[in-house]
Design an enzyme around this catalytic site. Structure first.
Site, mmCIF file in Angstrom:
data_model
loop_
_atom_site.group_PDB
_atom_site.id
_atom_site.type_symbol
_atom_site.label_atom_id
_atom_site.label_comp_id
_atom_site.label_asym_id
_atom_site.label_seq_id
_atom_site.Cartn_x
_atom_site.Cartn_y
_atom_site.Cartn_z
ATOM 1 N N GLN A 1 0.832 -1.202 0.000
ATOM 2 C CA GLN A 1 0.000 0.000 0.000
ATOM 3 C C GLN A 1 0.866 1.251 0.000
ATOM 4 O O GLN A 1 1.936 1.281 0.602
ATOM 5 C CB GLN A 1 -0.901 0.014 1.234
ATOM 6 N N SER B 1 5.282 -5.529 3.153
ATOM 7 C CA SER B 1 3.969 -5.595 3.792
ATOM 8 C C SER B 1 2.994 -6.407 2.946
ATOM 9 O O SER B 1 3.205 -7.591 2.715
ATOM 10 C CB SER B 1 3.456 -4.173 4.056
ATOM 11 N N LEU B 2 1.948 -5.779 2.441
ATOM 12 C CA LEU B 2 0.984 -6.441 1.567
ATOM 13 C C LEU B 2 1.679 -7.167 0.419
ATOM 14 O O LEU B 2 1.225 -8.225 -0.038
ATOM 15 C CB LEU B 2 0.011 -5.404 1.009
ATOM 16 N N ARG C 1 -8.258 -9.377 4.919
ATOM 17 C CA ARG C 1 -7.231 -8.699 5.722
ATOM 18 C C ARG C 1 -7.528 -7.210 5.824
ATOM 19 O O ARG C 1 -7.469 -6.614 6.904
ATOM 20 C CB ARG C 1 -5.866 -8.940 5.075
ATOM 21 N N HIS D 1 0.750 -2.476 10.765
ATOM 22 C CA HIS D 1 1.965 -2.928 11.452
ATOM 23 C C HIS D 1 2.142 -2.343 12.844
ATOM 24 O O HIS D 1 3.188 -2.521 13.456
ATOM 25 C CB HIS D 1 3.204 -2.673 10.592
ATOM 26 N N GLN E 1 3.262 -10.259 10.691
ATOM 27 C CA GLN E 1 3.647 -9.036 9.986
ATOM 28 C C GLN E 1 2.556 -7.974 10.014
ATOM 29 O O GLN E 1 2.821 -6.798 9.799
ATOM 30 C CB GLN E 1 4.059 -9.333 8.540
#
Length: 314
Positions: free
Chosen positions: A10, A91-92, A116, A200, A249
């Site tokens: 993102q 991340s994603l 998610r 996070h 994560q």
């Protein structure tokens, strides 16, 4: 000498992304159509036409970025691009890396990242959380600014992206105070990010628990012939380890700079950003300024040609 791929998360999204590749490669349309069937709405139309507010909503951004990255990787492979020796997702982007590595089916991943995103947004409602990039401060100074600004609320350093670039996240009011504290400590800039949840941070613990329950129902395979690094700078090969890492994560920091250094230390000489934008390419260059390293972002047909030539040399 080897080839590595990195997948953005993102913050790299923009209205009109993938337009150049879509015009040249049918895989883009087919991949977005596949995702749209899972989602029940036209994902490509939002990416193509916006509005930006719709694309930047977490529950849309996450499937959009996953789909864009997978479409780009499919183009790469269809043109004869080799399977990289290592992969990592920011991340994603870790979901995109796992799809590319054969650990997750694409349709399963689309449904997973939608879930998610929804769990993240429900954990911290729209407008209550925020993220900001702090530029020009040491990691320890950013952490000190967060501690000073918390005042009983959550604000934490969550993405250690590159030297002098740390992202913070938490309650919107606390993030605003931390931005002021970081500026007072000498930060060159502080940029609010187009992300509607404090990813996070410890505020994501309820969402992480829900994701763990959902992941238990999804088939996860061990990656074959490729090292996939998680945000904890570790390789996870067993399905249960992969599931646990994806849960962890969501509520703990991303150590991107350390991940890239580890990949380079393992022998990567060409690092390709597979997905929209050049955010990771820019970060990766700041992490290691060795001119012998080649870093390419796959944004259009020309950049894919450049990357294919570079891959032939490794």
């Amino acid at each position: 000498m080897s080839l590595a791929f990195t997948f953005p998360g993102q913050g790299s999204q923009s209205v009109g992304m993938m337009a150049g590749l879509a015009a040249a490669h049918a895989q883009v349309g087919r991949t977005f159509a596949e995702a749209s069937e899972v989602l029940g709405y036209d994902l490509w139309a939002i990416c193509r036409d916006g509005p930006a507010e719709a694309l930047n909503a977490t529950e849309v951004t996450q499937p959009a970025m996953l789909t864009a990255a997978v479409a780009t990787y499919r183009i790469w492979r269809s043109l004869g691009g080799p399977v990289p020796k290592a992969m990592a997702g920011h991340s994603l982007g870790e979901f995109s890396a796992l799809v590319a590595a054969g650990s997750l089916e694409f349709r399963d991943a689309v449904a997973l990242v939608r879930f998610r995103a929804q769990a993240m947004q429900e954990a911290v409602p729209q407008g209550e959380g925020a993220m900001a990039a702090i530029l020009g401060l040491e990691d320890s100074d950013v952490e000190a600014a967060c501690a000073e600004a918390a005042q009983g609320e959550v604000v934490e350093a969550v993405n250690f992206n590159a030297p002098g670039q740390v992202v913070i996240a938490g309650r919107a009011s606390a993030v605003a105070r931390a931005v002021e504290a970081a500026t007072a400590r000498g930060a060159k800039r502080a940029v609010m990010l187009p992300i509607s949840v404090p990813a996070h941070s410890s505020l994501m613990a309820p969402a992480a628990a829900r994701l763990g329950e959902r992941l238990a129902e999804v088939q996860v395979l061990s990656p074959q012939d490729v090292a996939v690094y998680g945000v904890d700078v570790k390789q996870h090969r067993r399905p249960d380890e992969i599931r646990a890492a994806l849960v962890k994560q969501l509520r703990t920091p991303v150590y991107w700079a350390a991940t890239v250094r580890t990949i380079i230390g393992a022998g990567a000489t060409v690092i390709v950003e597979c997905g929209p934008g050049k955010v990771l390419g820019s970060l990766n260059r700041r992490i290691d300024k060795n001119r012998d390293l080649k870093m390419i972002s796959l944004e259009d047909p020309k950049s894919i040609e450049e990357a294919l030539l570079a891959a032939q040399a490794v």
